[in-house]
Each structure stands twice: as C-alpha cells, then as structure tokens.
Design a protein around this motif. Sequence first.
Motif, PDB file in Angstrom:
ATOM      1  N   ARG A   1       0.845  -1.192   0.000  1.00  0.00           N
ATOM      2  CA  ARG A   1       0.000   0.000   0.000  1.00  0.00           C
ATOM      3  C   ARG A   1       0.877   1.237   0.000  1.00  0.00           C
ATOM      4  NH1 ARG A   1      -4.842   1.121   4.364  1.00  0.00           N
ATOM      5  NH2 ARG A   1      -5.714   2.982   3.342  1.00  0.00           N
ATOM      6  N   GLY A   2       0.560   2.143  -0.896  1.00  0.00           N
ATOM      7  CA  GLY A   2       1.365   3.350  -0.965  1.00  0.00           C
ATOM      8  C   GLY A   2       1.050   4.332   0.159  1.00  0.00           C
ATOM      9  N   LYS A   3       2.018   5.200   0.432  1.00  0.00           N
ATOM     10  CA  LYS A   3       1.856   6.186   1.480  1.00  0.00           C
ATOM     11  C   LYS A   3       0.907   7.283   1.018  1.00  0.00           C
ATOM     12  CE  LYS A   3       4.496   9.203   4.510  1.00  0.00           C
ATOM     13  NZ  LYS A   3       5.848   9.720   4.854  1.00  0.00           N
ATOM     14  N   ILE A   4      -0.091   7.553   1.838  1.00  0.00           N
ATOM     15  CA  ILE A   4      -1.082   8.563   1.488  1.00  0.00           C
ATOM     16  C   ILE A   4      -0.582   9.932   1.929  1.00  0.00           C
ATOM     17  CG2 ILE A   4      -3.445   9.340   1.875  1.00  0.00           C
ATOM     18  CD1 ILE A   4      -4.225   6.446   2.362  1.00  0.00           C
ATOM     19  N   GLN A   5      -0.642  10.861   1.048  1.00  0.00           N
ATOM     20  CA  GLN A   5      -0.206  12.215   1.387  1.00  0.00           C
ATOM     21  C   GLN A   5      -1.292  12.902   2.212  1.00  0.00           C
ATOM     22  OE1 GLN A   5       0.706  14.572  -2.025  1.00  0.00           O
ATOM     23  NE2 GLN A   5       1.711  16.193  -0.847  1.00  0.00           N
ATOM     24  N   LEU A   6      -0.885  13.468   3.334  1.00  0.00           N
ATOM     25  CA  LEU A   6      -1.839  14.089   4.246  1.00  0.00           C
ATOM     26  C   LEU A   6      -2.191  15.488   3.743  1.00  0.00           C
ATOM     27  CD1 LEU A   6      -0.485  12.986   7.752  1.00  0.00           C
ATOM     28  CD2 LEU A   6      -2.435  12.074   6.479  1.00  0.00           C
ATOM     29  N   ARG A   7      -3.312  15.567   3.101  1.00  0.00           N
ATOM     30  CA  ARG A   7      -3.840  16.843   2.681  1.00  0.00           C
ATOM     31  C   ARG A   7      -5.343  16.669   2.452  1.00  0.00           C
ATOM     32  NH1 ARG A   7      -1.672  17.625  -3.560  1.00  0.00           N
ATOM     33  NH2 ARG A   7      -2.752  15.796  -4.458  1.00  0.00           N
ATOM     34  N   ARG A   8      -6.018  17.756   2.359  1.00  0.00           N
ATOM     35  CA  ARG A   8      -7.479  17.703   2.210  1.00  0.00           C
ATOM     36  C   ARG A   8      -7.856  17.021   0.890  1.00  0.00           C
ATOM     37  NH1 ARG A   8     -11.677  20.869   0.030  1.00  0.00           N
ATOM     38  NH2 ARG A   8     -13.579  20.898   1.304  1.00  0.00           N
TER      39      ARG A   8
ATOM     40  N   GLU B   1     -10.015  16.578  -2.078  1.00  0.00           N
ATOM     41  CA  GLU B   1     -10.847  17.521  -2.807  1.00  0.00           C
ATOM     42  C   GLU B   1     -12.175  16.899  -3.269  1.00  0.00           C
ATOM     43  OE1 GLU B   1     -10.268  20.602  -2.953  1.00  0.00           O
ATOM     44  OE2 GLU B   1      -8.228  20.528  -2.109  1.00  0.00           O
ATOM     45  N   ASN B   2     -12.150  15.638  -3.654  1.00  0.00           N
ATOM     46  CA  ASN B   2     -13.367  14.974  -4.121  1.00  0.00           C
ATOM     47  C   ASN B   2     -14.302  14.745  -2.934  1.00  0.00           C
ATOM     48  OD1 ASN B   2     -14.979  12.284  -4.729  1.00  0.00           O
ATOM     49  ND2 ASN B   2     -14.423  13.192  -6.711  1.00  0.00           N
ATOM     50  N   THR B   3     -15.552  15.216  -3.049  1.00  0.00           N
ATOM     51  CA  THR B   3     -16.492  15.145  -1.943  1.00  0.00           C
ATOM     52  C   THR B   3     -16.834  13.717  -1.573  1.00  0.00           C
ATOM     53  OG1 THR B   3     -17.445  17.242  -2.660  1.00  0.00           O
ATOM     54  CG2 THR B   3     -18.738  15.928  -1.138  1.00  0.00           C
ATOM     55  N   THR B   4     -17.080  12.892  -2.568  1.00  0.00           N
ATOM     56  CA  THR B   4     -17.438  11.491  -2.301  1.00  0.00           C
ATOM     57  C   THR B   4     -16.292  10.754  -1.631  1.00  0.00           C
ATOM     58  OG1 THR B   4     -18.899  11.505  -4.243  1.00  0.00           O
ATOM     59  CG2 THR B   4     -18.260   9.349  -3.350  1.00  0.00           C
ATOM     60  N   SER B   5     -15.090  10.911  -2.148  1.00  0.00           N
ATOM     61  CA  SER B   5     -13.921  10.244  -1.563  1.00  0.00           C
ATOM     62  C   SER B   5     -13.671  10.745  -0.132  1.00  0.00           C
ATOM     63  CB  SER B   5     -12.689  10.481  -2.429  1.00  0.00           C
ATOM     64  OG  SER B   5     -12.877   9.945  -3.730  1.00  0.00           O
ATOM     65  N   ARG B   6     -13.885  12.023   0.042  1.00  0.00           N
ATOM     66  CA  ARG B   6     -13.673  12.580   1.382  1.00  0.00           C
ATOM     67  C   ARG B   6     -14.662  11.991   2.385  1.00  0.00           C
ATOM     68  NH1 ARG B   6     -13.624  17.602   0.068  1.00  0.00           N
ATOM     69  NH2 ARG B   6     -15.801  18.132   0.556  1.00  0.00           N
ATOM     70  N   GLN B   7     -15.928  11.829   1.981  1.00  0.00           N
ATOM     71  CA  GLN B   7     -16.936  11.275   2.865  1.00  0.00           C
ATOM     72  C   GLN B   7     -16.653   9.808   3.182  1.00  0.00           C
ATOM     73  OE1 GLN B   7     -19.332  12.941   4.389  1.00  0.00           O
ATOM     74  NE2 GLN B   7     -19.958  11.062   5.468  1.00  0.00           N
TER      75      GLN B   7
END
Length: 210
Positions: free
Chosen positions: A3-10, A12-18
Amino acid sequence: MVRGKIQLRRIENTTSRQVTFSKRRNGLLKKAYELSVLCDAEVAVIIFSQKGRLYEFSSNSEIQKTIDRYRRSTYDMDTYKTNLDQCILHLKQETTDMERKIELLEVSLRKLSGECLGSCSIDEIQMIGDQLERSLSSIRARKAQLFDDQIQHLQAKERSLKEENAKLLAKCLANPGQSTAHPRAAALHSRSSRSTDVETGLFIGLPELN
C-alpha cells in the motif's frame, strides 16, 4: 501489493472525502474502545463531521463526566502553573532586593572603614563620624563592664581565700599539736608565732653618744 503512502492533505473529491471520513471515524472509535478495555483507561472521543453531525465514544457511562474531569485537570494544572510563575517572580524580586541591600551595606562598611569618602558630602561625613562615636561609646561601655565583672570575681575569690585562711588559722590556734598535720596550717601557725615573738629595738630615753 504494498500500500502506498497517502499524502496528508485535504481530499478535494467530496465522495472520496466522505468515504474516508466514515472509514477513519469507525477505526478511531474502535481503537478508542480497545484502548479503554485493554488498558483500563478512561477514554472519550468527540467527532464533528463537516456537516456538523456529532459522533462520540466514552468508556464512562456519560461522556460529560469525562469532560468535567478534563476541565478540572486542566484548571488545576493552569492554577499550578500560575502559582508557580508568581512564586518565581516573587523569589526573583526578593533576590534583587537582597542584592541591592547587600550592595548598600558593603558601601556603608567601606565608608565606615575610611574608604570611598571622596564622593561623600559634609553631612554624610558628619553622620559617619557620629555613628563611629556611638560605636566607640558602646565598645568602651562593654569593655568597662567586662573589667568590672572581672574585678568583682577577683574580689570574691580574695574574700573566699581570706575566709579559708582565717578558718585554718583558728583551727591551728585551737589545736596547736595538730598544726603540723597540715603543711598550710603549720605555715600559718608559724607566721602567727613569729609575728607575736618579734623583738623590737624600741627604747625610751635619749640615744647614747659615742
């Protein structure tokens, strides 16, 4: 697959964020529950979603009790820090005042020793002289008192010795045969006898002419 490292930032996609919010929220609440059970810790978690929806978990029966405990703890810590800061400031002020007093005392001592008099006014010189006179008067008074005490002690000792000598002399005179038993008594008796048997060259009449 790693699994790749996820960059910690907001996100932007509303569905993905939810979706991410729901997954992470459930994971956080699960971890809080596990921590409270495994470590017997009091844990409370409060989460507000972007839309203002509340999610919470508390190992206590009521989350409000945990919140009150947190407030008491933070209040006590703030009070302790405030009191500690005030105590430190007070000690610093006392230290500054003490250093100033020590400096003034050192200056005064040097002036009393006859040093650093160049900057003194006539009034200050007069004040120093008066202070030295008072000190000398106190020293002389104490010296005279010590001499008087020593004289009184010696006089008392002299009276005691005279009384002892008189007692020994009376005892020797009362018992002449026992006077040799005590060397001091014998000496006193001898001196007393000599004082009564001394021949004098006193005569009455005109002196003879050769």
